[in-house]
Design an enzyme around this catalytic site. Sequence first.
Site, short mmCIF file in Angstrom:
data_model
loop_
_atom_site.label_atom_id
_atom_site.label_comp_id
_atom_site.label_asym_id
_atom_site.label_seq_id
_atom_site.Cartn_x
_atom_site.Cartn_y
_atom_site.Cartn_z
N HIS A 191 1.55 4.32 -3.13
CA HIS A 191 1.48 5.72 -3.09
C HIS A 191 2.66 6.40 -3.89
O HIS A 191 2.64 7.31 -4.49
CB HIS A 191 1.54 6.27 -1.70
CG HIS A 191 -0.10 6.37 -0.89
ND1 HIS A 191 -0.96 6.58 -1.53
CD2 HIS A 191 -0.20 5.66 0.09
CE1 HIS A 191 -1.99 6.67 -0.70
NE2 HIS A 191 -1.73 5.96 0.56
N GLU B 18 -6.44 6.41 -1.83
CA GLU B 18 -6.29 5.41 -0.85
C GLU B 18 -6.77 4.19 -1.51
O GLU B 18 -6.14 3.14 -1.27
CB GLU B 18 -6.90 5.91 0.56
CG GLU B 18 -6.21 6.81 1.40
CD GLU B 18 -4.75 6.46 1.72
OE1 GLU B 18 -4.55 5.39 1.75
OE2 GLU B 18 -4.06 7.46 1.95
N HIS C 46 0.82 -1.09 0.00
CA HIS C 46 -0.10 -0.06 -0.07
C HIS C 46 0.87 1.30 -0.05
O HIS C 46 0.75 2.12 -0.88
CB HIS C 46 -0.82 -0.09 1.38
CG HIS C 46 -1.58 1.16 1.60
ND1 HIS C 46 -3.13 1.21 1.01
CD2 HIS C 46 -1.36 2.38 1.87
CE1 HIS C 46 -3.56 2.68 1.17
NE2 HIS C 46 -2.41 3.02 1.79
N GLU C 47 1.83 1.42 0.83
CA GLU C 47 2.56 2.57 0.97
C GLU C 47 3.74 2.65 -0.28
O GLU C 47 3.63 3.92 -0.83
CB GLU C 47 3.46 2.45 2.18
CG GLU C 47 2.93 2.23 3.70
CD GLU C 47 1.96 3.53 3.68
OE1 GLU C 47 2.19 4.58 3.15
OE2 GLU C 47 0.88 3.43 4.30
ZN LIG Z 1 -2.60 5.18 2.08
#
Ligand SMILES: [Zn+2]
Length: 270
Positions: free
Chosen positions: A124, A191, A120-121
């Site tokens: 980004h 997100e 997830h990170e």
């Molecule tokens: Zn996030």
Amino acid sequence: MKKISLFLFILLFTLVSCSSLKISGTNEPSDEEINAEALKAYTDVKSKSKFSTNKEWNELVQRVVKRIALASGENFQWEAVVIESPEVNAWCMPGGKIAVYTGIMPVLKTEAALAAVLGHEVAHATLRHGKQRYARAMKENIIGMVVGGAVIAGGQFLCKTETCKKLSALGGVATGFAVTFFDRKFSRGDESAADKQGQLYMAKAGYDPSEAPRLWDRMNANHSGKAPPEFMSTHPSDENRKAALNEWMPEAYQLYSQAPHKYGLGVNIN
Ligand SMILES: [Zn+2]
């Protein structure tokens, strides 16, 4: 007279320190520019942090970062550190500069959950979510600093936000980056995109993607009453998030089935 000079000085300093980034127009900063700022901020964070001496956790983080980085196909100068802190947190700055806080480790419980968080990170960063956020924030900060400077000239300091205050005081672009990175939240759309891409990264890296929705459950149970960590913020409802992750599961499992090495849930984290 003295106060007006101070105002002009601040205004000039602001314009000079911000002009190195193409943020006065509509252009977003380039990868090189934003990565350079991220590197400065990362170096700063590292210099102020205590690193974990837990050998097992350090090895685990390095191993999972390596696999997620490979799965992303991104040619970043990857780097990861484990910071000794009770915070349940992890992040990846633009350009692949990663930190995992020791506070998150017991909540994760499995190596695959660490892969979900890092997926997830990292998403980004690979999806360049920081760029727009940075460009937008810097524009706002310029306005904030000019207003702040004008207020100083008037004999009062009325910067409204902490960001404005810090930037007015320090004026540095690297500080601006750090403030932007840590204070601002990503949009819901970002997100959601990071959730999806992150799940695909973890699957491609050989981790069972079904661990992602289970991890978010554990995180929810853990953060009640506390400020949510980055990957819990600005999200649509937990139910929507889980539904979306389950919707993407077939695609993730397809990547998982093609992964050259399968680690399942990996090792347990204690
Ligand atoms: Zn996030």
